[in-house]
Design a protein around this motif. Structure first.
Motif, PDB file in Angstrom:
ATOM      1  N   ARG A 150      75.405  83.321   4.542  1.00 52.36           N
ATOM      2  CA  ARG A 150      74.319  82.429   4.121  1.00 52.36           C
ATOM      3  C   ARG A 150      73.828  81.582   5.291  1.00 52.36           C
ATOM      4  N   ARG A 151      74.768  81.026   6.049  1.00 51.16           N
ATOM      5  CA  ARG A 151      74.374  80.170   7.170  1.00 51.16           C
ATOM      6  C   ARG A 151      73.714  80.985   8.283  1.00 51.16           C
ATOM      7  N   THR A 152      74.173  82.229   8.452  1.00 53.09           N
ATOM      8  CA  THR A 152      73.526  83.095   9.440  1.00 53.09           C
ATOM      9  C   THR A 152      72.083  83.359   9.041  1.00 53.09           C
ATOM     10  N   ARG A 153      71.861  83.591   7.744  1.00 52.13           N
ATOM     11  CA  ARG A 153      70.491  83.790   7.264  1.00 52.13           C
ATOM     12  C   ARG A 153      69.644  82.546   7.494  1.00 52.13           C
ATOM     13  N   GLU A 154      70.265  81.375   7.283  1.00 50.50           N
ATOM     14  CA  GLU A 154      69.540  80.124   7.501  1.00 50.50           C
ATOM     15  C   GLU A 154      69.154  79.960   8.971  1.00 50.50           C
ATOM     16  N   VAL A 155      70.120  80.242   9.870  1.00 56.14           N
ATOM     17  CA  VAL A 155      69.843  80.120  11.298  1.00 56.14           C
ATOM     18  C   VAL A 155      68.745  81.089  11.705  1.00 56.14           C
ATOM     19  N   THR A 156      68.836  82.319  11.209  1.00 60.37           N
ATOM     20  CA  THR A 156      67.815  83.316  11.520  1.00 60.37           C
ATOM     21  C   THR A 156      66.450  82.870  11.014  1.00 60.37           C
ATOM     22  N   ALA A 157      66.435  82.310   9.801  1.00 56.34           N
ATOM     23  CA  ALA A 157      65.171  81.831   9.246  1.00 56.34           C
ATOM     24  C   ALA A 157      64.603  80.689  10.081  1.00 56.34           C
ATOM     25  N   ILE A 158      65.474  79.799  10.536  1.00 57.17           N
ATOM     26  CA  ILE A 158      65.030  78.683  11.380  1.00 57.17           C
ATOM     27  C   ILE A 158      64.440  79.207  12.687  1.00 57.17           C
ATOM     28  N   GLN A 159      65.103  80.206  13.278  1.00 58.23           N
ATOM     29  CA  GLN A 159      64.582  80.821  14.496  1.00 58.23           C
ATOM     30  C   GLN A 159      63.191  81.404  14.247  1.00 58.23           C
ATOM     31  N   ASP A 160      63.067  82.160  13.151  1.00 55.40           N
ATOM     32  CA  ASP A 160      61.787  82.805  12.857  1.00 55.40           C
ATOM     33  C   ASP A 160      60.691  81.771  12.623  1.00 55.40           C
ATOM     34  N   VAL A 161      61.027  80.734  11.857  1.00 51.72           N
ATOM     35  CA  VAL A 161      60.026  79.698  11.575  1.00 51.72           C
ATOM     36  C   VAL A 161      59.627  78.982  12.854  1.00 51.72           C
ATOM     37  N   THR A 162      60.621  78.687  13.713  1.00 53.02           N
ATOM     38  CA  THR A 162      60.333  78.000  14.972  1.00 53.02           C
ATOM     39  C   THR A 162      59.381  78.813  15.836  1.00 53.02           C
ATOM     40  N   ILE A 163      59.687  80.095  15.980  1.00 56.07           N
ATOM     41  CA  ILE A 163      58.846  80.957  16.805  1.00 56.07           C
ATOM     42  C   ILE A 163      57.441  81.069  16.234  1.00 56.07           C
ATOM     43  N   HIS A 164      57.344  81.296  14.925  1.00 58.07           N
ATOM     44  CA  HIS A 164      56.024  81.474  14.341  1.00 58.07           C
ATOM     45  C   HIS A 164      55.223  80.177  14.348  1.00 58.07           C
ATOM     46  N   ALA A 165      55.912  79.044  14.206  1.00 54.68           N
ATOM     47  CA  ALA A 165      55.213  77.761  14.285  1.00 54.68           C
ATOM     48  C   ALA A 165      54.652  77.548  15.681  1.00 54.68           C
ATOM     49  N   MET A 166      55.484  77.844  16.698  1.00 54.98           N
ATOM     50  CA  MET A 166      55.015  77.679  18.081  1.00 54.98           C
ATOM     51  C   MET A 166      53.898  78.669  18.397  1.00 54.98           C
ATOM     52  N   ALA A 167      54.048  79.908  17.940  1.00 55.82           N
ATOM     53  CA  ALA A 167      53.016  80.912  18.197  1.00 55.82           C
ATOM     54  C   ALA A 167      51.718  80.551  17.486  1.00 55.82           C
ATOM     55  N   SER A 168      51.825  80.042  16.271  1.00 58.20           N
ATOM     56  CA  SER A 168      50.630  79.649  15.518  1.00 58.20           C
ATOM     57  C   SER A 168      49.919  78.487  16.190  1.00 58.20           C
ATOM     58  N   LEU A 169      50.706  77.605  16.819  1.00 60.78           N
ATOM     59  CA  LEU A 169      50.106  76.494  17.554  1.00 60.78           C
ATOM     60  C   LEU A 169      49.214  77.023  18.680  1.00 60.78           C
ATOM     61  N   ALA A 170      49.722  78.019  19.409  1.00 62.34           N
ATOM     62  CA  ALA A 170      48.919  78.615  20.483  1.00 62.34           C
ATOM     63  C   ALA A 170      47.703  79.328  19.910  1.00 62.34           C
ATOM     64  N   GLU A 171      47.894  79.972  18.780  1.00 61.06           N
ATOM     65  CA  GLU A 171      46.803  80.738  18.166  1.00 61.06           C
ATOM     66  C   GLU A 171      45.633  79.836  17.780  1.00 61.06           C
TER      67      GLU A 171
END
Length: 385
Positions: A150-171
């Motif tokens: 469960r915690r691994t899924r949470e960490v992975t989700a946080i990574q994905d959200v972080t990347i997409h948030a940063m990428a969306s900022l550039a977009e």
């Protein structure tokens, strides 16, 4: 989780073909445990297979007509559902060979008839306690494994959200679209998987690294958030001075990711590739790229993969200020850059995968709504004083 008392809570199955033995064992145990009885091996297996609640321990006679106790034990041990139930053989067969065979079939103990009530009770109690401890540890391990997952899924989700948030900022500031991000990350993954067994790349392109590359690719142009709109959104050619400013997006991107990592106070694997890609995807194989003018293998593999993905997408994508080139023309352009702009082996991988590149481009094609965002951005620049 706490261990429970073995007495009264535990269920014991007594299996014996002799009625007098069933009565004897039932009278000995009825005030201490829940009891079930079967007068044959076949009935014992049928009772277990039809029950949702399994017995906590089985007292099993060996010499029975039809299925012997050995047969029953073998069947129980061969079934994952019942393999953990402790079996104590109760028998008049007292030879060493008999005991050895019983233990080989998974029995936890061996009590000879005629039984001694105190010894029998003590052994039953001991094995029920051992089973309770084993069940506790197994449940605890299952819980811990589920919690880790469960915690691994949470960490992975946080990574994905972080990347997409940063990428969306550039977009939001770039004239590229969100589909450009999705296309390029899929191009990178496709190239990496194709090269996974290549002797030059197999040490690096592990399954884990390919997944990290896929996640990191959207950040390749994150540094564009630091480029002034008058340059970033300019539809025509840059002046030499503007181009120098534009080139700084590679450093700005790397430094922004590094700053985020510094704030965390630890090195983060999925950001390491993001830094390499952001800083190095404009490098060229022959050293004519920027920002460092790196040559050949000095350019990180992640950045070399991104270079091919980014150029192909820039060529085949429609923009409000340019029409796309055909897939065939884009392939010819990249092939022409083999050994100058692009790593030759990565270029060859692209040529081998070109049909799948075309499929990805079609799957994530820019719509009129996507391009309307660019029109608005360019109009904003035109209206600036």
């Amino acid at each position: 989780m706490a261990l429970t008392s073995t007495q009264h809570d535990a269920t014991i199955l007594i299996v014996d073909d002799a009625p007098e033995n069933l009565v004897l064992m039932s009278n000995l145990l009825k005030d201490l445990y829940h009891l079930k009885v079967a007068n044959s091996g076949a009935k014992a297996l049928a009772l277990i297979n039809s029950s949702t609640e399994l017995p906590d321990l089985i007292l099993l006679d060996i010499m029975m007509p039809g299925l012997s106790g050995y047969d029953v034990a073998s069947a129980l041990q061969g079934d994952e559902r019942t393999a953990a139930i402790p079996i104590i053989f109760l028998t008049a067969m007292a030879s060493t060979d008999d005991e050895t065979r019983g233990f080989e079939l998974g029995a936890v103990d061996y009590i000879t008839k005629p039984i001694s009530p105190p010894i029998t009770l003590a052994r039953i109690d001991t094995h029920l306690k051992l089973k309770a401890a084993a069940d506790f540890l197994r449940d605890k391990n299952d819980y811990l494994e589920q919690e880790v997952a469960r915690r691994t899924r949470e960490v992975t989700a946080i990574q994905d959200v972080t990347i997409h948030a940063m990428a969306s900022l550039a977009e939001t500031r770039d004239n590229e679209t969100g589909n450009h991000i999705r296309r390029t990350q899929n191009y990178v993954k496709l190239l990496a998987e194709h090269l996974q067994e290549h002797p030059r790349f197999s040490h690096f392109l592990t399954d884990q690294n390919i997944q990290l590359l896929f996640k990191s690719a959207p950040l390749h142009d994150i540094g564009k958030v630091g480029i002034p709109d008058r340059i970033l959104l300019k539809p025509g050619r840059y002046t030499p001075e503007e181009f120098e400013i534009m080139k700084s997006h590679t450093r700005l991107g790397r430094d922004a990711i590094q700053h985020a990592e510094d704030q965390l106070g630890v090195d983060v694997d999925f950001l390491r590739f993001a830094k390499e890609i952001a800083y190095g995807h404009q490098e060229k194989w022959d050293g004519s790229g920027y920002p460092e003018g790196l040559v050949g293998d000095a350019i990180p593999i992640s950045a070399r993969l991104m270079a091919v993905a980014d150029v192909y997408d820039a060529l085949v994508s429609r923009r409000v200020y340019k029409m796309p080139v055909t897939h065939e023309d884009a392939v010819a352009h990249i092939n022409k850059g083999r050994g100058t702009h692009f790593d030759p082996d990565i270029c060859d991988a692209f040529l081998a995968c070109q049909a799948r590149f075309q499929t990805i481009a079609a799957q994530y094609v820019d719509t009129d709504a996507d391009l309307a965002k660019e029109t608005e951005a360019l109009q904003f620049i035109a209206d600036e004083p």
